[in-house]
Scaffold this motif. Sequence first.
Motif, PDB file in Angstrom:
ATOM      1  N   LEU A  46      -2.266 -15.471   6.730  1.00  0.00           N
ATOM      2  CA  LEU A  46      -0.176 -14.927   5.313  1.00  0.00           C
ATOM      3  C   LEU A  46       0.103 -13.984   6.906  1.00  0.00           C
ATOM      4  O   LEU A  46       1.452 -13.896   6.471  1.00  0.00           O
ATOM      5  CB  LEU A  46      -1.195 -14.282   4.383  1.00  0.00           C
ATOM      6  N   PRO A  50       3.322 -15.702   5.797  1.00  0.00           N
ATOM      7  CA  PRO A  50       3.276 -15.784   3.683  1.00  0.00           C
ATOM      8  C   PRO A  50       3.707 -16.225   3.431  1.00  0.00           C
ATOM      9  O   PRO A  50       3.001 -16.078   2.195  1.00  0.00           O
ATOM     10  CB  PRO A  50       3.734 -14.409   3.915  1.00  0.00           C
ATOM     11  N   ASP A  51       4.833 -17.626   3.579  1.00  0.00           N
ATOM     12  CA  ASP A  51       5.279 -18.728   2.412  1.00  0.00           C
ATOM     13  C   ASP A  51       4.421 -19.731   2.486  1.00  0.00           C
ATOM     14  O   ASP A  51       4.815 -20.885   1.610  1.00  0.00           O
ATOM     15  CB  ASP A  51       6.609 -18.799   2.881  1.00  0.00           C
ATOM     16  N   LEU A  53       1.248 -20.746   2.343  1.00  0.00           N
ATOM     17  CA  LEU A  53       0.195 -21.180   1.401  1.00  0.00           C
ATOM     18  C   LEU A  53       0.214 -21.431   0.653  1.00  0.00           C
ATOM     19  O   LEU A  53      -0.758 -22.449   0.063  1.00  0.00           O
ATOM     20  CB  LEU A  53      -0.379 -19.353   0.835  1.00  0.00           C
ATOM     21  N   SER A  54       1.717 -21.848  -0.400  1.00  0.00           N
ATOM     22  CA  SER A  54       1.655 -22.984  -1.374  1.00  0.00           C
ATOM     23  C   SER A  54       0.947 -23.820  -0.840  1.00  0.00           C
ATOM     24  O   SER A  54       1.206 -24.457  -1.378  1.00  0.00           O
ATOM     25  CB  SER A  54       2.214 -22.219  -2.016  1.00  0.00           C
ATOM     26  N   PHE A  78      -3.303 -10.391   0.157  1.00  0.00           N
ATOM     27  CA  PHE A  78      -3.750 -11.629  -0.378  1.00  0.00           C
ATOM     28  C   PHE A  78      -3.627 -11.474  -1.441  1.00  0.00           C
ATOM     29  O   PHE A  78      -3.406 -12.633  -2.134  1.00  0.00           O
ATOM     30  CB  PHE A  78      -5.130 -11.576   0.681  1.00  0.00           C
ATOM     31  N   THR A  80      -1.269 -10.333  -3.529  1.00  0.00           N
ATOM     32  CA  THR A  80      -0.155 -10.602  -4.364  1.00  0.00           C
ATOM     33  C   THR A  80      -0.168 -11.823  -4.060  1.00  0.00           C
ATOM     34  O   THR A  80       0.708 -12.796  -4.612  1.00  0.00           O
ATOM     35  CB  THR A  80       0.762  -9.932  -3.381  1.00  0.00           C
ATOM     36  N   ALA A  81       0.097 -12.577  -2.547  1.00  0.00           N
ATOM     37  CA  ALA A  81      -0.053 -14.360  -2.147  1.00  0.00           C
ATOM     38  C   ALA A  81       0.031 -15.124  -2.977  1.00  0.00           C
ATOM     39  O   ALA A  81      -0.094 -16.224  -3.590  1.00  0.00           O
ATOM     40  CB  ALA A  81      -0.940 -14.340  -0.618  1.00  0.00           C
ATOM     41  N   ASN A  84       1.484 -15.667  -6.452  1.00  0.00           N
ATOM     42  CA  ASN A  84       2.739 -15.925  -6.136  1.00  0.00           C
ATOM     43  C   ASN A  84       1.994 -18.207  -6.140  1.00  0.00           C
ATOM     44  O   ASN A  84       3.058 -18.226  -6.222  1.00  0.00           O
ATOM     45  CB  ASN A  84       3.361 -16.128  -4.806  1.00  0.00           C
ATOM     46  N   THR A  85       0.889 -18.295  -6.254  1.00  0.00           N
ATOM     47  CA  THR A  85       0.670 -19.361  -6.424  1.00  0.00           C
ATOM     48  C   THR A  85       0.462 -19.875  -7.599  1.00  0.00           C
ATOM     49  O   THR A  85      -0.313 -18.943  -8.183  1.00  0.00           O
ATOM     50  CB  THR A  85      -0.284 -19.881  -5.146  1.00  0.00           C
TER      51      THR A  85
END
Length: 178
Positions: A46, A50-51, A53-54, A78, A80-81, A84-85
């Motif tokens: 991350l 950071p983008d 993860l998805s 983490f 927040t990440a 966003n999934t």
Amino acid sequence: MTTETPYNLAVVIGSVREGRFAPVVANWFLDRAKQREDVNLSVIDLAESPDGLSSGVAAADAVVVIVPEYNHSYPGPFKTALDNTGSEWHGKPVAFVSYGGISGGLRAVEHLRPVFAELHAMTIRETVSFPYAWNNFGSDGEHLDADGADLAATTQLNQLGWWAHALRDARQARPYSA
């Protein structure tokens, strides 16, 4: 040795702090995972991507989260990440490698279990944890109690592999619906 198709394992490094200890723990774990014939390995850091993860989780059959304990919980970035999934996690097993002070990061893990339940992921029981991690790894990145740490990682990866195959087969036979 297994005759099954290897499963896709994504290892997520959940700390983004400057000067973080996460690379030491992650590299140690990755060295163990790379020795296995039943795993196709990918890394999602991350701090570097950071983008990623998805898409990384979407392509995975199972996930290992490398997570520190900060202030009796897991890192805010983490969370927040994760927020966003969503469906990428559905019906997938998640295992934890944690580190920190006296609890070895286990308080962070226990806070993450209900988050992953909400994401429809299945967390496995076996957790690899490192109390006072910075005191327990040598300058070469190896754990000073190699036998115990290696046994914990092997046990976790064995259990995760079972779940990865079972849930991958189930998702292929009948897509997961939340």
